[in-house]
Scaffold this active site. Sequence first.
Site, PDB file in Angstrom:
ATOM      1  N   LYS A  22       0.794  -1.362   0.023  1.00 10.46           N
ATOM      2  CA  LYS A  22       0.030  -0.008   0.266  1.00 10.46           C
ATOM      3  C   LYS A  22       0.878   1.064  -0.067  1.00 10.46           C
ATOM      4  CE  LYS A  22      -1.985   1.517   4.020  1.00 10.46           C
ATOM      5  NZ  LYS A  22      -1.599   3.163   4.220  1.00 10.46           N
ATOM      6  N   ASN A  23       1.883   1.339   0.923  1.00 11.65           N
ATOM      7  CA  ASN A  23       2.732   2.580   0.942  1.00 11.65           C
ATOM      8  C   ASN A  23       3.636   2.610  -0.222  1.00 11.65           C
ATOM      9  OD1 ASN A  23       0.850   3.114   3.159  1.00 11.65           O
ATOM     10  ND2 ASN A  23       2.567   2.588   4.746  1.00 11.65           N
ATOM     11  N   CYS A 116      -5.611  12.562  12.826  1.00 12.28           N
ATOM     12  CA  CYS A 116      -6.223  11.049  12.319  1.00 12.28           C
ATOM     13  C   CYS A 116      -6.652  10.713  13.557  1.00 12.28           C
ATOM     14  CB  CYS A 116      -5.091  10.414  11.718  1.00 12.28           C
ATOM     15  SG  CYS A 116      -3.763   9.656  12.549  1.00 12.28           S
ATOM     16  N   ARG A 121      -0.579  14.737  13.539  1.00 12.08           N
ATOM     17  CA  ARG A 121       0.160  14.282  12.263  1.00 12.08           C
ATOM     18  C   ARG A 121       0.426  15.568  11.597  1.00 12.08           C
ATOM     19  NH1 ARG A 121      -1.693   9.041   9.437  1.00 12.08           N
ATOM     20  NH2 ARG A 121       0.639   8.972   8.799  1.00 12.08           N
ATOM     21  N   ASP A 304       4.517   0.611  12.145  1.00  7.21           N
ATOM     22  CA  ASP A 304       2.958   0.015  11.470  1.00  7.21           C
ATOM     23  C   ASP A 304       2.892  -1.572  12.145  1.00  7.21           C
ATOM     24  OD1 ASP A 304       2.288   2.404  10.239  1.00  7.21           O
ATOM     25  OD2 ASP A 304       3.400   1.818   8.238  1.00  7.21           O
ATOM     26  N   ARG A 396      -8.827  -0.353   4.424  1.00  8.89           N
ATOM     27  CA  ARG A 396      -7.955   0.449   3.746  1.00  8.89           C
ATOM     28  C   ARG A 396      -6.540  -0.129   3.716  1.00  8.89           C
ATOM     29  NH1 ARG A 396      -7.001   5.638   6.982  1.00  8.89           N
ATOM     30  NH2 ARG A 396      -5.548   5.811   5.387  1.00  8.89           N
TER      31      ARG A 396
HETATM   32  N1  EPU Z   1       6.174  14.464  11.083  1.00 16.81           N
HETATM   33  C1  EPU Z   1       6.182  15.859  11.544  1.00 16.81           C
HETATM   34  N2  EPU Z   1       5.871  16.834  10.247  1.00 16.81           N
HETATM   35  C2  EPU Z   1       5.654  16.343   9.326  1.00 16.81           C
HETATM   36  C3  EPU Z   1       5.677  15.130   8.794  1.00 16.81           C
HETATM   37  C4  EPU Z   1       6.031  14.086   9.840  1.00 16.81           C
HETATM   38  O1  EPU Z   1       6.313  16.113  12.654  1.00 16.81           O
HETATM   39  O2  EPU Z   1       5.707  17.350   8.264  1.00 16.81           O
HETATM   40  C5  EPU Z   1       6.538  13.634  12.024  1.00 16.81           C
HETATM   41  C6  EPU Z   1       5.118  12.586  12.416  1.00 16.81           C
HETATM   42  O3  EPU Z   1       4.211  13.343  12.949  1.00 16.81           O
HETATM   43  C7  EPU Z   1       5.703  11.544  12.898  1.00 16.81           C
HETATM   44  C8  EPU Z   1       6.892  11.221  12.169  1.00 16.81           C
HETATM   45  O4  EPU Z   1       7.334  12.680  11.826  1.00 16.81           O
HETATM   46  O5  EPU Z   1       5.909  11.586  14.255  1.00 16.81           O
HETATM   47  C9  EPU Z   1       6.889  10.309  11.138  1.00 16.81           C
HETATM   48  O6  EPU Z   1       5.838  10.635  10.055  1.00 16.81           O
HETATM   49  P1  EPU Z   1       5.996  10.117   8.572  1.00 16.81           P
HETATM   50  O7  EPU Z   1       5.946  11.519   7.875  1.00 16.81           O
HETATM   51  O8  EPU Z   1       7.163   9.491   8.225  1.00 16.81           O
HETATM   52  O9  EPU Z   1       4.728   9.353   8.485  1.00 16.81           O
HETATM   53  P2  EPU Z   1       4.014   9.547   7.181  1.00 16.81           P
HETATM   54  O10 EPU Z   1       4.664   9.693   5.632  1.00 16.81           O
HETATM   55  O11 EPU Z   1       2.646  10.394   7.309  1.00 16.81           O
HETATM   56  C10 EPU Z   1       4.219   7.009   6.469  1.00 16.81           C
HETATM   57  C11 EPU Z   1       2.927   5.639   6.402  1.00 16.81           C
HETATM   58  C12 EPU Z   1       2.539   5.305   7.493  1.00 16.81           C
HETATM   59  C13 EPU Z   1       3.800   4.894   8.534  1.00 16.81           C
HETATM   60  C14 EPU Z   1       4.626   6.171   8.820  1.00 16.81           C
HETATM   61  C15 EPU Z   1       5.997   6.028   9.515  1.00 16.81           C
HETATM   62  C16 EPU Z   1       2.305   6.072   3.962  1.00 16.81           C
HETATM   63  C17 EPU Z   1       1.049   6.527   3.365  1.00 16.81           C
HETATM   64  N3  EPU Z   1       2.026   6.168   5.334  1.00 16.81           N
HETATM   65  O12 EPU Z   1       3.464   8.119   6.909  1.00 16.81           O
HETATM   66  O13 EPU Z   1       1.684   4.239   7.523  1.00 16.81           O
HETATM   67  O14 EPU Z   1       3.276   4.827   9.871  1.00 16.81           O
HETATM   68  O15 EPU Z   1       5.100   6.437   7.395  1.00 16.81           O
HETATM   69  O16 EPU Z   1       6.575   4.723   8.786  1.00 16.81           O
HETATM   70  O17 EPU Z   1       3.313   5.761   3.646  1.00 16.81           O
HETATM   71  C18 EPU Z   1       0.075   2.943   7.676  1.00 16.81           C
HETATM   72  O18 EPU Z   1       0.214   2.234   6.775  1.00 16.81           O
HETATM   73  O19 EPU Z   1      -0.835   2.487   8.499  1.00 16.81           O
HETATM   74  C19 EPU Z   1       0.501   4.170   8.038  1.00 16.81           C
HETATM   75  C20 EPU Z   1       0.133   4.797   9.023  1.00 16.81           C
END
Ligand code: EPU
Length: 417
Positions: A22-23, A116, A121, A304, A396
């Site tokens: 998915k990701n 969320c 987030r 995850d 999802r």
């Molecule tokens: N963060 C910030 N500011 C930002 C972006 C992130 O503070 O602008 C913080 C977040 O709050 C968190 C950390 O940085 O504490 C990591 O967040 P990241 O940006 O890496 O997560 P994401 O890209 O929003 C993806 C996956 C998530 C997975 C995370 C971490 C996708 C679509 N989603 O989210 O997957 O948990 O990376 O590996 O790729 C899931 O599949 O269930 C899921 C939530």
Amino acid sequence: MDKIIIRGGKPLFGEVNIGGAKNAVLPIMAATVISPGHYNLTNVPNLRDTRTMAELLRVIGAKVEYNNHKMEIDSTTCNNPVAPYDLVKTMRASFDILGALISRFGYAEVSMPGGCAWGPRPVNYHIDALKKLGAHLNLDHGNIIASGKLTGNEIKFEFPSVGATKNALMAAVKANGKTIIRNAAREPEIDTLVDFLNLLGAVITGKSTSTLMIEGVNTLNDNLDFEIIPDRIEAGTFLIAAALIGGEITLTGVNPNHLSAVINKLKASGTEVIIFENKIKVCASKEIKAVDMTTAPYPGFPTDLQAQWMALMTKCTSSATIIDEVYFDRFTHVAELSRLGANIKLERNIATVTGIDTLIGAPVMSTDIRASASLILACLAADGESEISRVYHIDRGYENIEKKFQKLGADINRISN
Ligand code: EPU
């Protein structure tokens, strides 16, 4: 709303085939917008989130055909660089389209994702990265409006954010000059996005490291066939399931290299794990040893799989500490696991799980994708009947999870209302 009914206690035996990630597929679908062209994606999992992303691409003007794990995208017709609230609010990954839209159109209007189920987030890293590349950004009625011609620059992330790395990459591939992304995320889903973009004609080096270098190019190719990598989180969920529920299963269609952190922890818990090229065999042990776990960005233990690991530790022989260092408040499953009798104490982002002999089935509620997976595992391990409500969360991120468990011998059924 659908429900899942589980009668627990039956060990798992047989083979389960793992689907596409998915990701990985979501950002690759977004990336097809960057260069007008025709794309054929294979091993695309049939999930609520991939259907939502297909819908978003259609809103932007692309033509999307989606059948039998194959997706054909014609992005030549894209003409509307807007990601509306209705779609972004149901799937935060819609925000990944921001970098692709500004790269293609020099303009993007993307609804700001809200919180969320487990917290706020934020998206500040995404915004700062685009600003570094010269984009002008404003917030208007809840939408981020980004515009401008992009120029390469150095971006340094405070934390290796997966989403911000993806957006920065997609924005930088056609920017004028060189971009360096420091403290970039190193998840396999980033590597495969780099592969996709490079096959399309982008010039990105530093794959799998925390420094990615991008030489901007004027144009990219206009067609690509690409296979989506296996879903390491779905695979990890089934590995942990076998360790918790009992039995012996083989996962096919996996990349064991992506699962090293999880496999090491499983071995420490006493579970036998045998690795083949694209297969993993897992045999449960009689006793589950307590194993502490702290989540971390790749190659660390994935957040995850934190909820699923907690389900496993509910039946360990002593006490285990589980710390989430990626999302400090991703713990909505604690209260639901406790309904099955689990003994879990939560303080800030630290859960202490004291193992018990028997979980007892109960009605529980899904709260997000991975929390739902953890509940399915715990209910399959529990004595008696459980009913899981709000299962749309699981749809999802997992394709036909109940059918896959049925094939392994579990007593699990979906009731559609
Ligand atoms: N963060 C910030 N500011 C930002 C972006 C992130 O503070 O602008 C913080 C977040 O709050 C968190 C950390 O940085 O504490 C990591 O967040 P990241 O940006 O890496 O997560 P994401 O890209 O929003 C993806 C996956 C998530 C997975 C995370 C971490 C996708 C679509 N989603 O989210 O997957 O948990 O990376 O590996 O790729 C899931 O599949 O269930 C899921 C939530």
